[in-house]
Scaffold this active site. Structure first.
Site, short mmCIF file in Angstrom:
data_model
loop_
_atom_site.label_atom_id
_atom_site.label_comp_id
_atom_site.label_asym_id
_atom_site.label_seq_id
_atom_site.Cartn_x
_atom_site.Cartn_y
_atom_site.Cartn_z
N LEU A 36 1.55 3.18 2.92
CA LEU A 36 0.64 2.06 3.17
C LEU A 36 1.34 0.72 3.01
O LEU A 36 0.98 -0.25 3.65
CB LEU A 36 -0.55 2.13 2.21
CG LEU A 36 -1.48 3.34 2.34
CD1 LEU A 36 -2.54 3.31 1.25
CD2 LEU A 36 -2.13 3.36 3.72
N SER A 38 5.05 -1.36 0.82
CA SER A 38 6.11 -1.30 -0.18
C SER A 38 6.60 -2.71 -0.45
O SER A 38 6.40 -3.63 0.34
CB SER A 38 7.28 -0.41 0.28
OG SER A 38 7.86 -0.93 1.47
N PHE A 41 7.05 -4.17 -6.06
CA PHE A 41 6.21 -3.41 -6.98
C PHE A 41 6.44 -1.92 -6.87
O PHE A 41 6.02 -1.15 -7.73
CB PHE A 41 4.73 -3.70 -6.66
CG PHE A 41 4.37 -3.43 -5.22
CD1 PHE A 41 4.07 -2.15 -4.79
CD2 PHE A 41 4.33 -4.46 -4.30
CE1 PHE A 41 3.75 -1.90 -3.47
CE2 PHE A 41 4.01 -4.22 -2.98
CZ PHE A 41 3.72 -2.93 -2.56
N GLY A 42 7.07 -1.45 -5.80
CA GLY A 42 7.21 -0.02 -5.55
C GLY A 42 6.69 0.31 -4.17
O GLY A 42 6.65 -0.55 -3.28
N SER A 43 6.25 1.54 -3.99
CA SER A 43 5.71 1.98 -2.70
C SER A 43 4.34 2.59 -2.91
O SER A 43 4.10 3.27 -3.91
CB SER A 43 6.65 3.02 -2.05
OG SER A 43 7.93 2.46 -1.81
N VAL A 44 3.43 2.36 -1.96
CA VAL A 44 2.07 2.88 -2.04
C VAL A 44 1.81 3.74 -0.82
O VAL A 44 2.07 3.34 0.32
CB VAL A 44 1.03 1.74 -2.12
CG1 VAL A 44 -0.38 2.32 -2.18
CG2 VAL A 44 1.29 0.86 -3.33
N GLU A 121 -8.24 4.81 -6.93
CA GLU A 121 -9.31 4.97 -5.96
C GLU A 121 -8.94 4.20 -4.69
O GLU A 121 -8.20 3.23 -4.73
CB GLU A 121 -10.62 4.43 -6.53
CG GLU A 121 -10.61 2.93 -6.82
CD GLU A 121 -11.93 2.41 -7.34
OE1 GLU A 121 -12.96 3.05 -7.08
OE2 GLU A 121 -11.92 1.36 -8.02
N ASP A 128 -6.45 -5.33 2.99
CA ASP A 128 -6.20 -6.41 2.04
C ASP A 128 -6.55 -7.75 2.68
O ASP A 128 -6.58 -7.89 3.89
CB ASP A 128 -4.78 -6.36 1.47
CG ASP A 128 -3.69 -6.82 2.43
OD1 ASP A 128 -3.85 -7.91 3.03
OD2 ASP A 128 -2.67 -6.12 2.57
N ASP A 167 -1.18 -12.58 -10.91
CA ASP A 167 -0.71 -12.56 -9.52
C ASP A 167 -1.91 -12.48 -8.57
O ASP A 167 -1.96 -11.65 -7.67
CB ASP A 167 0.24 -11.38 -9.27
CG ASP A 167 1.08 -11.56 -8.01
OD1 ASP A 167 1.18 -12.70 -7.51
OD2 ASP A 167 1.64 -10.55 -7.52
#
Length: 309
Positions: A36, A38, A41-44, A121, A128, A167
């Site tokens: 979805l 990245s 923060f990382g990857s989602v 969830e 967004d 943030d």
């Protein structure tokens, strides 16, 4: 003594709330789907819970991307502060009651030597706020008002649990495009709320206030309110007011769209140069502009909010 990046955080725990097993346990419980997004923060990833098919979001964080660590009571291993904060806000097996406008953590896992997996969830019809504005342009004031009110209420809930997000921005707000409801996400830059000043900041620079740019210090609530001013400007004008440090320091946004005097008044109050001149969250909710209608009618018919996922 804990490293300054570590924090002790008190969480009401159940017997089930223990350090999770590794990737094997995760793979038994969840299926990971498409990426979805990245970033730092990382990857989602999109995902699904095996037991009931519930749609989830799966965030993968490598250890080197963790900004702050926390120690949960009774646990030998440090965890990312983000997990500790989400537990405090009512995620996982926590006894605390959550808030409908704050994303809920459903589960989390540690992969020893690699990093952490956090399961959230995920509303089915969501987008967004950054993409929402990009596709639709500047939002009508009733829609912006509806979103801002929900964001402020969510931040009040966070503050009541002694947490500051740090943030707040359009990319960290999910819009349910079927209802117009929002959820705040990504507590990776969050911290425990304190009265004294902060000297660290891992949020988004163009949403940061003049005191951070000039002095590398700020207080939690004026920082939050400044970011809300940037967010409201972004919603009603279609883009953020400041792109450079010099613009932030001047603190004089140039309105690029025709908006009401009451809306301009609230934005300028939130973007006051001096932190002590900015409103409180309660002041924002009681501002005359916030007392206007946020009835946006049939969401399916409103061109500014029609789902396009």
């Amino acid at each position: 003594m804990l490293d300054k990046r570590f924090g002790e955080i008190k969480i009401e725990q159940t017997d089930d709330m223990k350090i999770k097993n590794g990737p094997e346990a995760f793979e038994r419980l969840y299926r990971c789907g498409d990426l979805l997004g990245s970033g730092g923060f990382g990857s989602v990833f999109a995902g699904q819970r095996v037991s009931d098919g519930t749609q989830v979001a799966i965030k993968q964080i490598t250890r080197d991307r963790v900004l702050q660590w926390a120690r949960l009571p009774g646990e030998p291993n440090l965890v990312p502060m983000e997990i500790a904060l989400l537990l405090r806000l009512g995620g996982d097996q926590s006894l605390a009651r959550g808030h409908s406008r704050v994303v809920r953590m459903l589960d989390w896992f540690e992969a020893p030597g690699q990093g952490f997996i956090i399961v959230f969830e995920r509303p089915l019809a969501c987008q967004d706020l950054f993409d929402f504005i990009t596709e639709r342009g500047a939002l009508d004031e009733p829609i912006a008002r509806r979103f801002l009110k929900q964001v402020v209420e969510a931040l009040q809930f966070c503050n009541a649990h002694n947490i500051v997000h740090r943030d707040v921005k359009d990319e960290n707000i999910l819009v349910d495009t079927s209802t117009g409801d929002i959820k705040i996400i990504d507590f990776g830059s969050g911290a425990l709320l304190k009265d004294c000043s902060y000297t660290d900041f891992e949020g988004t620079r163009v949403y940061s206030p003049p005191e951070w740019i000039l002095h590398k210090t700020y207080h939690a609530l004026p920082l939050t309110v400044w970011s809300l001013g940037v967010l409201l400007f972004d919603m009603v004008c279609g883009d953020i007011p400041f792109e450079t440090d010099e613009q932030i320091i001047r603190a004089k946004p140039a309105f690029t769209k025709r908006i009401s005097k009451e809306c301009q008044s609230l934005i300028l109050w939130c973007l006051a140069y001096r932190p002590e001149d900015r409103p409180s969250l309660e002041d924002i909710l009681s501002h005359p502009w916030m007392e206007g209608t946020d009835d946006i009618g049939d969401l399916q018919e409103n061109p500014n909010i029609t789902p396009s996922l």
